[in-house]
Design a protein around this motif. Structure first.
Motif, PDB file in Angstrom:
ATOM      1  N   GLN A 101       0.793  -1.334  -0.040  1.00 50.69           N
ATOM      2  CA  GLN A 101       0.068   0.112  -0.218  1.00 50.69           C
ATOM      3  C   GLN A 101       0.990   1.086   0.000  1.00 50.69           C
ATOM      4  O   GLN A 101       0.650   2.114  -0.605  1.00 50.69           O
ATOM      5  CB  GLN A 101      -1.003  -0.160   1.312  1.00 50.69           C
ATOM      6  N   PRO A 159      -5.485   7.429   0.355  1.00 49.88           N
ATOM      7  CA  PRO A 159      -6.016   6.385   1.015  1.00 49.88           C
ATOM      8  C   PRO A 159      -5.059   5.041   1.082  1.00 49.88           C
ATOM      9  O   PRO A 159      -5.308   4.237   1.902  1.00 49.88           O
ATOM     10  CB  PRO A 159      -7.367   6.085  -0.187  1.00 49.88           C
ATOM     11  N   HIS A 160      -3.994   5.289   0.210  1.00 52.60           N
ATOM     12  CA  HIS A 160      -3.075   3.939   0.146  1.00 52.60           C
ATOM     13  C   HIS A 160      -2.128   4.263   1.516  1.00 52.60           C
ATOM     14  O   HIS A 160      -1.883   3.208   2.165  1.00 52.60           O
ATOM     15  CB  HIS A 160      -2.227   3.910  -1.070  1.00 52.60           C
ATOM     16  N   GLN A 181      -2.933   5.832   4.076  1.00 54.48           N
ATOM     17  CA  GLN A 181      -3.892   5.478   5.315  1.00 54.48           C
ATOM     18  C   GLN A 181      -4.189   3.900   5.699  1.00 54.48           C
ATOM     19  O   GLN A 181      -4.125   3.362   6.756  1.00 54.48           O
ATOM     20  CB  GLN A 181      -5.257   6.156   5.110  1.00 54.48           C
ATOM     21  N   ALA A 182      -4.221   3.334   4.457  1.00 53.46           N
ATOM     22  CA  ALA A 182      -4.293   1.697   4.728  1.00 53.46           C
ATOM     23  C   ALA A 182      -2.948   1.194   4.883  1.00 53.46           C
ATOM     24  O   ALA A 182      -3.137   0.337   5.630  1.00 53.46           O
ATOM     25  CB  ALA A 182      -4.752   1.324   3.077  1.00 53.46           C
ATOM     26  N   ALA A 220      -3.017   1.589   8.909  1.00 56.95           N
ATOM     27  CA  ALA A 220      -3.969   0.968   9.455  1.00 56.95           C
ATOM     28  C   ALA A 220      -3.610  -0.409   9.417  1.00 56.95           C
ATOM     29  O   ALA A 220      -3.829  -1.170  10.459  1.00 56.95           O
ATOM     30  CB  ALA A 220      -5.097   1.039   8.857  1.00 56.95           C
ATOM     31  N   THR A 221      -2.806  -1.046   8.469  1.00 59.76           N
ATOM     32  CA  THR A 221      -2.227  -2.525   8.392  1.00 59.76           C
ATOM     33  C   THR A 221      -1.154  -2.630   9.341  1.00 59.76           C
ATOM     34  O   THR A 221      -0.977  -3.671   9.648  1.00 59.76           O
ATOM     35  CB  THR A 221      -1.953  -2.616   6.847  1.00 59.76           C
TER      36      THR A 221
END
Length: 909
Positions: A755, A768-769, A771-772, A775-776
């Motif tokens: 990501q 969004p990448h 943020q992903a 989060a991961t």
């Protein structure tokens, strides 16, 4: 030689010994090796130390040649008085001591596990009464006892115990005693030498002659006293000492030799028996004398003649007297005496001595005696005495007639030497092997041993290690499936250090042979071979479930199996991008090695863990593992200051030329993996400093020439370098590959970096990448990658002029990267904060608390919640010493509890 005569003029040396004993009385234990030539006064200093050790418990043991191949013989004699403290030890330490002593059955203990048991017993005994251990003729101790006592000597810090060794100037003794302070005794100063000579004479001697004699003997106290006792004033005055020094060493032995030859025949023979025995066992000497027809009264005559003291054992007045008694006899006489001693030993149930003397009594080869020696070697191996096993097997080989069995025993001796860490001894033993005379299995063991030696000694031949182990596996095929499978696993393991420098077999050939070997059974070895062959031969998505099965199986192994198979888990867990399983398997392997006292395997496990932490972990933990390696090296007497993880150096402020020099040196020795790790780490450092073109130039050759599980870990860095240096199309292809890996393995590590990499190449839709990715990665302990993701996201936000959002991401980046001890990236984040007008927090100095390296390691382990006993087991220290260091840590840091300590020290996760 009397204590007083031997200590004349030794005031400084006596003060050093008294200081050691004083520290031990006050709970600051230590050790000292007193070394010097024969007759120089080592034993006198030792005896004076015991005489002056008031208020201390005295333990003493002497080294004997006849016991030099009986493992733990001297240690057992030394520790008998402390048997009452055995019950205070942890169970595994109790068992190690009992198996080593031959009083219990169990797995052969590592000598360092035995050492931890001895350290615990001395610490416990010291709580009741300070203890002083005197070890004379240390150069004659069996190798295992000397290794254990040297280990204990290096770890005495906060115990009420001291060990004083006395031994000859000897290179092998110095090597085994490395790390123990040494007091080298020289001859007496001229004034003291003259005073000793004149005080030992019944009449007055001319001062000029006394000066000449003192100079000629080099101030050797024994030579001076014996001259005074044996020669008249006239003889001393008229003697010329101008041509060569008077009798010291061999010359002094010749002096005693003349004395022995003037003794009555019965007394000469008794002296020869006592000298050939060397253990001082009066019952054994008497029994051997009876075998040769000597009356028991001869022993009293020997004592009356001043040759020996018979209380409680037979001790020659000096080792050179014993040497003269032995060397005065012809070879046939010696063999006859050794034969009598062998018979007497057998009657007394002394199995090892029976075989040892039988070997000494043998001229030429004798298969029966060789078989007896091999049985003794097997006994030594079962007790963990691998050094002794190696030497006894070598002796058995020398007594074995020409042929395959003779050389197979040499191969077995070399394997035992390797188990003891004596790689050079193993090499010298194998150099004498006629390979053509060996059967296939023995030839395979020979090849395997040579490959292990190359790895152990950093010989460039390690580049052929994988190919050599494949050759060994072929020789085992059809004869021993277990040896074949283990050789195939070793073939993979021995390929890893060389990586791209490996020679003699391709990875495809290796994978195909392992797949074939996996068909030999369904045990753990077969499971691992299937996984490793899949790793090499199959498409990644097909290999993943097979590798996962093997990792799950390794995770379920007990400690004993982990000692054999735990280390290989690093390849499979890394290939799966499973940092959690990787750390769990390696920590379990390290724990098993620590509990078994297998410091060689522990050293290997800690090295692997340090390297692994730099990809999928933190430099902080990598540094902690390296510090544990250094602590381990100090414990076993190796130089710890040159322990360097070159990749970890690259994460620090070490000069680039130094890192490149070390990496190139590793490559020259065949360690291609170390070189590649150093290059990749320098590229990561380039990224932290914004040198994107340099990072691209370092990483692209590595990725273009891939090596198994190592190369994919470099892809995220290469993506960043490629994007920032204008290679966008290449970066996009790499991101697509990362995404395919993430889909196949389901790893949060891979998914998070995929990501983040997608955000780098798709700048317009990056948020969004990022943020992903955060989060991961956030639930994992892959701290550096999480911190770097916050950093890249913050940089993207600053370019988008979203200053407030950027500030939040960059602050988190600084905090995470500082805690992870990644200073280059932390500084890059601070620079970004300053670029938006934000005051950046000052750079911390991780690990700098005015603590010694040992104290810092203790502090970190305590802050992580480990008990003092657990810390002691990790660092090979007694609980007393851990407690001492922890009190120093609390004092220096101004804390009063472990909770407060944890607030000051970042604990290892």
């Amino acid at each position: 030689m009397g204590v007083e005569g031997g200590l004349l003029g030794r005031d400084a040396e006596q003060r050093q010994v008294r200081s050691l004993l004083g520290h031990a009385r006050n709970g600051r234990g230590g050790a000292l090796l007193v070394s010097g030539e024969p007759g120089i006064g080592k034993t006198s200093l030792l005896e004076a130390a015991l005489a002056g050790a008031t208020g201390m418990r005295h333990l003493r043991v002497d080294g004997y040649e006849a016991e030099s191949t009986i493992p733990f013989a001297a240690l057992q004699r030394l520790m008998i008085p402390l048997a009452a403290y055995l019950d205070v030890l942890p169970g595994r330490h109790q068992q190690a001591l009992q198996v080593a002593s031959g009083v219990a059955d169990g797995p052969p203990p590592d000598r360092f596990l035995v050492g931890l048991g001895v350290l615990g017993m001395l610490a416990a005994a010291g709580e009741v009464e300070p203890v002083v251990c005197a070890v004379d003729d240390a150069h004659l101790l069996d190798s295992e006892s000397l290794d254990v006592l040297a280990f204990v000597a290096r770890r005495l810090e906060a115990e009420s115990a001291a060990i004083i060794f006395a031994g000859r100037d000897d290179a092998s003794l110095a090597a085994q005693m490395a790390g123990v302070p040494t007091l080298a005794l020289a001859g007496l100063a001229p004034e003291s030498a003259i005073r000793l000579l004149m005080s030992s004479l019944p009449e007055v001697i001319d001062p000029a002659a006394a000066t000449q004699i003192a100079a000629a003997t080099g101030g050797n106290p024994l030579a001076l006293i014996d001259l005074a006792n044996e020669l008249s004033i006239k003889q001393l005055t008229e003697s010329s000492f101008a041509d060569e020094p008077f009798p010291v060493g061999h010359h002094l032995e010749a002096f005693y030799l003349r004395r022995i030859r003037h003794l009555p025949p019965d007394l000469q023979q008794w002296s020869l028996i006592a000298a050939a025995d060397s253990t001082g066992n009066v019952d054994l000497i008497r029994a051997a004398g009876q075998e040769l027809g000597l009356p028991d009264s001869v022993a009293d005559a020997a004592e009356a003649a001043g040759l020996v003291v018979l209380s409680p054992s037979a001790r020659f007045r000096h080792p050179l007297v014993r040497s003269a008694a032995y060397n005065s006899a012809q070879g046939g006489q010696r063999r006859r005496v050794h034969g009598a001693l062998s018979v007497a030993s057998g009657r007394l149930g002394l199995v090892e001595l029976e075989a040892w003397h039988a070997a000494k009594a043998t001229l030429g080869t004798d298969p029966a005696v060789a078989d007896r020696l091999e049985r003794v070697a097997d006994l030594a191996g079962r007790r963990g005495g691998f050094s002794s096993r190696a030497r006894v097997l070598a002796q058995a080989s020398a007594l074995t007639p020409e042929g395959g069995r003779r050389y197979a025993r040499l191969v077995a001796a070399a394997e035992a030497a390797l188990a003891a860490g004596a790689a050079q001894l193993a090499k010298s033993l194998l150099d004498d092997v006629d390979e053509e005379a060996l059967d296939p299995v023995s030839r395979g063991r020979l090849i395997s041993a040579r490959a292990s030696i190359a790895l152990f000694t950093a010989d460039p031949a390690l580049m052929n290690g994988g190919a050599n182990m494949l050759a060994a596996a072929e020789l085992f095929h059809g004869h021993d499936a277990v040896l074949e499978q283990n050789a195939l696993i070793k073939a993979f393991e021995y390929t890893l250090p060389a990586e791209r420098l490996a020679r003699g077999a391709t990875l495809t050939e290796l994978g195909a042979r392992m797949r074939k070997g996996a068909e030999l059974g369904d045990g753990i070895a077969a499971t691992i071979l299937r996984a490793l062959s899949a790793h090499i031969l199959l498409p990644y998505d097909e290999a993943v479930p097979i590798m996962r099965t093997a990792v799950d199986a390794i995770a379920q192994l007990g400690p004993e199996a982990l000692l054999q198979y735990g280390a290989i888990s690093v390849a499979l867990t890394t290939a799966l991008w499973d940092a959690t399983a990787r750390r769990a398997c390696l920590e379990a392997t390290a724990d098993a090695a620590r509990d078994a006292g297998s410091l060689q395997l522990l050293d290997t496990a800690l090295w692997i863990m340090s390297l692994a932490e730099l990809k999928g972990g933190t430099p902080r933990r990598a540094g902690q593992y390296i510090e544990q390696v250094r602590e381990l090296r100090r414990a076993i007497g190796y130089d710890a200051e040159h322990v360097v993880n070159v990749a970890l150096l690259a994460w620090s402020a070490a000069p680039r030329p130094q890192i490149e020099m070390i990496a190139d040196g590793a490559s020259a020795m065949g360690f291609g993996g170390v070189h590649a790790a150093g290059v990749a780490a320098l590229a990561t450092r380039d990224l932290s400093e914004g040198r994107y073109g340099d990072a691209y130039g370092r990483l692209k050759p590595l990725v273009d020439d891939p090596f198994l599980q190592v190369t994919p870990l470099e892809i995220p860095d290469l993506v960043e370098a490629a994007v920032r240096s204008g290679h966008l199309e290449e970066a996009a292809d790499l991101v697509q590959h990362l995404e395919e890996l993430a889909r196949a393995n389901g790893s949060p590590w891979t998914a998070g970096l995929a990501q983040r990499s997608r955000a780098l190449v798709d700048d317009n839709s990056a948020e969004p990448h990022y943020q992903a990715a955060i989060a991961t990665l956030a639930p994992t302990d892959i701290e550096v990658e999480l911190g770097r993701t916050h950093l890249l996201y913050g940089e993207w936000l600053r370019r988008a002029r979203r200053r407030r959002d950027a500030r939040e991401q960059l602050r988190q980046a600084v905090d995470i990267l500082e805690r992870a001890e990644a200073p280059g990236f932390a500084q890059r984040a601070r620079n970004e904060l300053e670029a938006i007008g934000e005051h950046a927090p000052a750079a911390g100095e991780p690990g700098q608390f005015d603590l010694t390296a040992q104290q810092l390691t203790v502090a970190r382990l305590a802050a992580a919640g480990h008990t003092n006993a657990e810390i002691g087991a990790t660092m090979f220290l007694s609980v007393n010493t851990v407690d001492y260091h922890l009190r120093k840590v609390f004092q220096k840091l101004g804390v009063s509890s472990r909770r407060q300590l944890a607030d000051r020290i970042h604990p290892p996760s």
